[in-house]
Every structure is written in structure tokens, then in C-alpha cells.
Scaffold this active site. Structure first.
Site, short mmCIF file in Angstrom:
data_model
loop_
_atom_site.label_atom_id
_atom_site.label_comp_id
_atom_site.label_asym_id
_atom_site.label_seq_id
_atom_site.Cartn_x
_atom_site.Cartn_y
_atom_site.Cartn_z
NE ARG A 183 -0.30 60.32 -34.33
CZ ARG A 183 -0.38 59.14 -34.93
NH1 ARG A 183 0.70 58.60 -35.46
NH2 ARG A 183 -1.52 58.48 -34.98
CG HIS A 186 -7.55 51.89 -41.61
ND1 HIS A 186 -7.47 50.84 -40.73
CD2 HIS A 186 -7.53 51.35 -42.85
CE1 HIS A 186 -7.38 49.71 -41.42
NE2 HIS A 186 -7.43 49.99 -42.70
C1 MV4 Z 1 -4.61 43.68 -38.36
C2 MV4 Z 1 -5.97 43.33 -38.26
C3 MV4 Z 1 -6.28 42.01 -38.12
N1 MV4 Z 1 -5.30 41.08 -38.09
N2 MV4 Z 1 -3.67 42.73 -38.33
C4 MV4 Z 1 -5.29 48.32 -39.22
C5 MV4 Z 1 -4.41 49.47 -38.88
C6 MV4 Z 1 -3.06 48.92 -38.64
N3 MV4 Z 1 -2.53 49.49 -37.46
C7 MV4 Z 1 -3.24 47.46 -38.51
N4 MV4 Z 1 -4.62 47.18 -38.73
C8 MV4 Z 1 -5.13 45.94 -38.56
N5 MV4 Z 1 -4.22 44.95 -38.49
C9 MV4 Z 1 -4.04 41.46 -38.21
N6 MV4 Z 1 -3.10 40.53 -38.21
C10 MV4 Z 1 -6.92 44.35 -38.32
C11 MV4 Z 1 -6.50 45.66 -38.49
C12 MV4 Z 1 -7.55 46.60 -38.60
C13 MV4 Z 1 -7.80 47.54 -37.61
C14 MV4 Z 1 -7.02 47.64 -36.47
C15 MV4 Z 1 -7.28 48.59 -35.52
C16 MV4 Z 1 -8.35 49.44 -35.66
C17 MV4 Z 1 -9.13 49.36 -36.75
C18 MV4 Z 1 -8.88 48.42 -37.75
C19 MV4 Z 1 -9.69 48.37 -38.86
C20 MV4 Z 1 -9.43 47.45 -39.82
C21 MV4 Z 1 -8.36 46.58 -39.70
#
Ligand code: MV4
Length: 514
Positions: free
Chosen positions: A294, A237
Site C-alpha cells: 500500500r 509498533h
Molecule cells: C522481529 C524483531 C526482532 N527479531 N523479528 C515488529 C513488526 C513486525 N513487522 C516484525 N517486528 C519485529 N520482528 C525478529 N526476528 C523485532 C520486531 C520489532 C520491530 C520491528 C520494526 C520496527 C519496530 C519494532 C518494534 C518491536 C519489534
């Protein structure tokens, strides 16, 4: 509303400097607050006034909203810019700022709250036709509703904190047998992190990219989007490389996602600069994820492809000025890439690298922008974020941006601590980045291979340094012997100059060129 004359900047480091510069460009007087660790920092030096607010730990300085608001009043400021992190998305701080008669340069607290609760936000977006990730739009009381959803949608699913964001408190569940335990863990983690143990569930989306849309919304009901940023290259992240535009976004998809982002702003009562995050699947379907209320770290890539100054826009909006931009006039021009330079050692699990910056050479030249508050002699402290610089490269097309980025990474030298610069070089020069074939899992899946290559070049550099040092020492000894026989006493400067003439600067570990 009268224009703003004096702005207090409730932040530190590169983003504080970014806001100081925007103030100067607008003829506004910048005021800094600083912790004991930042007394000699560049933004503090460049501000018109600087007020101490406490000890180095953020909880004793940059997070003390009452002390900061008091400082703003004492300095005669009429507004507070929160930067990012710290108090930037704290609705109570935004409210307290307004109650003190000061302008908060950011969204209204009500909008912050409307998008801050992920379950509320999902319900709101779904009601207005914004596609959300399949899943629950209520907090789960127990495993029953989650299990029912998972049976219908299929595993894996992901549990998320209603008050969460940025990946904190996320938990993947691959089978019903693991659900109860995962829910218990997610609940206690969410309760401890956010003081709110509300949990909901979504289908886990795989093979997705993280694409976000920058928006600007004024106080007169006018909102525009400034296109997307591709942010898939991240580790745990922490974003590492961002670019604008995204190779995965066609002009039609940009219009579609942009319209969705503007719709998100409208229905949540959003104002000022903000970002709407989406996951983008391989079929090019966007799913609303969350709103970042932000200015973001990666805003410079949007500035480079739009020619706009986002901090200036934030200040104008906060002062009540109507947006002077029309959507139809906006289109990305060229390509911009950002590498976040972190004080972390990429070879050893990105472990923190606190310490003093002994020497610093910043890249420059056509298409290069460096956002950093770093000066030689500064100490990188464990009390704060590891981000020490943002290196951005612009090109007329992606290839040119890539070449300029590689050139700039080669020019960039930081001595005293290890940084992520070698990692950036590997990623930007690699086939996956060149071809654009990467998703949010790419860095984690390639980390072992990247580390091996970094170790290899590390070894080569160490070898080169050892040989060069031996040669230099030999040359020096024979030179001083010759000088002594002529009766001369060479001083250190003369020696250094001679060495530089013969073989360039004395090589040191960590000063590797690509
Ligand atoms: C998710 C996902 C896959 N499926 N939700 C990570 C940060 C938060 N904003 C939500 N995130 C994610 N939500 C579902 N249903 C994968 C991520 C995620 C991710 C998202 C954006 C950028 C990097 C990431 C790294 C790991 C997981």
C-alpha cells in the site's frame, strides 16, 4: 488503457485529502465516501461528489466493500483509491473492485496474497537470494521443529503469525521451558486476529533499526526504488518519527537494499507503490521482514527528498502508463523528517484524546509540509486512528531539517485536546536523535525520562498560565474601571485586543511554546 477520469477515495482524514489533492493536480474528479462522523470533513467538502456509506464505526462504513463498490459505480467512478488501512491490503476487495469493472489503485490481488503470507514470502525471498531473518520457512505443526531450530540458533527466538504483520501476534521466547505455553498463546491470538493460527519461528534480532525501501513498479515490468526511510522511532509498533534518508545507510547499502527491494517486487509480481521492510543490524546487514502492499503514512518524506508525487505515480501506474523514471536518475536530495501528530496524551501512556478541536494554528514556511484534514471545530473520534496530522520538515541537510522541525513544532498549536507535539519536541531536540544513536527499542527504553521532562515543562506552563491569567484579569478590571469613569462600555473584542497588545495571546494550558 484510457486515462482515469473519476476516482472514488475509500478512506477518510489526511490520506483522503492527500488523494483528493493528487486527483485535482491531475485534472481527475475526486469522489468521497463518508461515515456519519465525517460528513463535514475537509476531504468531503473538497470532493466533487460525496456519498454516505454508513455509521461511524468502520465496520459499518469504511470496511463495507460492497457498499463502497456500489457507491463507485453510482458515482460513475472508473477507479478506487483505498488509501492506507481499512481495505487497502484486502485482496478480496481488490478482486471485487476489478470484477465490478473498476481499476483498483494498488497491487494486483495475487501479489498482495504472495506477500501477505509471511511464511510463503520468506520461502520466496530466500529462494531468490534475498536475505531473510534466520528461522523456519514452514508453519510449525507443534513445538518439535521450533525447539530444534532454537537449539541450533540459540534463544531468544520469536514466534510470529504466518498471516500476521505489523507486530501483531509476535511473542518472544527466552527459554525452551516457555516454548509450549508461548506457542499456545501465539496460536490462539493469531487465530482470533487473522482467522489463521499458523505460527513460525525466527531468531530474535536485537539492537536493530527498522529501515524500509519505497518501490514503484509499473505494468510493463519496470521497477525502481526511491531509497529508504528510517522508521526506528516507534512505540508499540506505532511509528512516531520517520526520516529519509537514514543515517545508518551509506550509498552502497542504499544500492544493495534498493536492489533487494526491486528483486522482492519482481519475484512477487508486485505492481504500483509498495514498501519493503528490513531490519538492519549494527554491522549494516539487512534482513527482509515484510512487504507493505500500500501507500504508507510516511510516504511524504520520500516525496520531499525525491521531488516525486507518489499518489500521482500510483494513479499513473494503475492507468497502465509506463514509469518515466530511471533508477540512475534517482538519489535523495537533502533530508526530510516526519512527526506523526497523534490525538494522544504522551504524559499519560499515550491515552486517546477524543474531543473537539477548539482552535488550530498550523505551521508553514520554508521546508514545511503539513498533511492534515483537521479544521477548527472538528471532533476527533474514538472510532478512528489517532493520527490527526503529519508534520514534515525538509532541509538541505539533516541539521536544517531538524531546526525547521523544531521551529514548526513551536508554531503548531492545537487547543481542545492534548497531542504528541510536546513528545516530538523532546525527541527531536534530544541528543539521541541529533546524533542518530537510536534503534527500535529506543523510545520504550527512554519513555520514563521523556515523560518526566514533559511533566516538568507542563508544570512550568501551568504556572505561567496562572500568573498571566491573574495579570490579565487585574489589567482588565482596572481598565474597565477607567473606561467606566469616561462613560465608555468596552466590548469583549476591545478587551481582547488590548490584552493581546499588552502581552500576546491569552495563554492557555496546552498552548505551550518550546
Ligand atoms: C522481529 C524483531 C526482532 N527479531 N523479528 C515488529 C513488526 C513486525 N513487522 C516484525 N517486528 C519485529 N520482528 C525478529 N526476528 C523485532 C520486531 C520489532 C520491530 C520491528 C520494526 C520496527 C519496530 C519494532 C518494534 C518491536 C519489534
Amino acid at each position: 488503457m484510457p486515462p482515469l477520469r473519476r476516482i472514488l477515495i475509500a478512506n477518510r482524514g489526511e490520506i483522503a485529502l492527500r488523494v483528493v489533492r493528487a486527483c485535482r493536480d491531475l485534472g481527475i474528479s475526486p469522489v468521497m465516501v463518508y461515515s456519519e462522523a465525517d460528513r463535514d470533513s475537509l476531504p468531503v467538502r473538497l470532493a466533487d461528489q460525496a456519498l454516505p456509506i454508513g455509521e461511524a464505526p468502520a465496520a459499518k462504513s469504511y470496511l463495507r466493500s460492497d457498499v463502497i463498490i456500489e457507491a463507485a459505480i453510482r458515482a460513475g467512478a472508473d477507479a478506487i483509491h483505498p488509501g492506507y488501512g481499512f481495505l487497502a491490503e484486502n485482496a478480496a476487495f481488490a478482486r471485487a473492485t476489478a470484477e465490478a469493472g473498476l481499476v483498483f489503485i494498488g497491487p494486483p490481488p495475487e501479489a498482495m496474497q504472495a506477500v501477505g503470507d509471511k511464511v510463503e514470502a520468506r520461502r520466496l525471498m530466500s529462494k531468490h537470494g534475498v536475505p531473510i531473518i534466520p528461522g523456519l520457512t514452514d508453519r510449525a505443526a507443534d513445538t518439535t521443529s521450533i525447539a530444534a531450530f532454537a537449539r541450533q540458533a540459540g534463544y531468544p527466538i520469536v514466534l510470529k503469525a504466518a498471516a500476521g504483520g505489523g507486530g501483531k501476534g509476535m511473542r518472544v521466547v527466552r527459554a525452551e521451558a516457555d516454548l509450549a505455553g508461548a506457542l499456545r498463546m501465539a496460536r490462539s491470538e493469531a487465530g482470533a486476529s487473522f482467522g489463521d493460527d499458523g505460527i513460525y519461528a525466527e531468531k530474535l534480532l536485537e539492537d536493530v533499526r527498522h529501515v524500509e525501501i519505497q518501490i514503484l513498479a509499473d505494468a510493463h515490468g519496470h521497477a525502481v526504488h526511491l531509497g529508504e526511510r528510517e522508521c526506528s522511532l516507534q512505540r508499540r509498533h506505532q511509528k512516531l518519527v520517520e526520516e529519509a534518508p537514514s543515517l545508518a545507510v551509506t550509498p552502497e547499502l542504499r544500492r544493495r537494499m534498493g536492489d533487494l527491494a526491486v528483486q522482492v517486487a519482481r519475484v512477487s509480481g508486485y505492481r504500483n507503490a509498495g514498501t519493503v521492510e528490513f531490519l538492519l543490524d549494527r554491522e549494516g546487514r539487512p534482513y527482509f521482514m515484510e512487504v507493505n502492499a500500500r501507500l504508507q503514512v510516511e510516504h511524504p518524506v520520500t516525496e520531499m527528498v525525491t521531488g516525486l508525487d507518489l499518489v500521482r505515480a500510483q494513479i499513473a501506474i494503475a492507468a497502465g502508463e509506463p514509469l518515466a523514471i530511471r533508477q540512475e536518475d534517482l538519489a535523495p536530495r537533502g533530508w526530510a523528517i516526519e512527526c506523526r501528530i497523534l490525538a494522544e496524551d504522551p504524559v499519560h501512556g499515550f491515552r486517546p484524546q477524543p474531543g473537539r478541536i477548539r482552535a488550530l494554528r498550523l505551521p508553514a514556511g520554508p521546508g514545511i509540509r503539513v498533511d492534515t484534514a483537521l479544521q477548527e471545530g472538528d471532533v476527533v473520534s474514538l472510532h478512528y486512528d489517532a493520527l490527526i496530522a503529519k508534520l514534515c520538515a525538509w532541509g538541505a541537510d539533516r541539521d536544517e531539517a531538524v531546526r525547521r522541525m523544531l521551529r514548526a513544532l513551536g508554531e503548531f498549536q492545537v487547543a481542545g485536546i492534548r497531542t504528541t507535539i510536546p513528545f516530538d519536541r523532546e525527541v527531536i531536540a534530544g541528543e539521541a536523535f541529533r546524533s542518530g544513536r537510536f534503534d527500535i527499542a529506543w523510545v520504550d527504553s527512554r519513555m520514563d525520562a521523556i515523560r518526566a521532562r514533559l511533566l516538568e515543562s507542563d508544570d512550568r506552563e501551568a504556572e505561567r498560565a496562572a500568573v498571566a491569567a491573574a495579570v490579565a484579569s487585574f489589567e482588565e478590571r482596572s481598565r474597565s474601571a477607567a473606561d467606566a469613569s469616561r462613560g465608555a462600555t468596552p466590548d469583549a473584542w476591545a478587551l481582547a485586543g488590548r490584552r493581546a497588545q499588552m502581552q500576546g495571546p491569552a495563554p492557555r494550558r496546552g498552548w505551550a511554546r518550546p
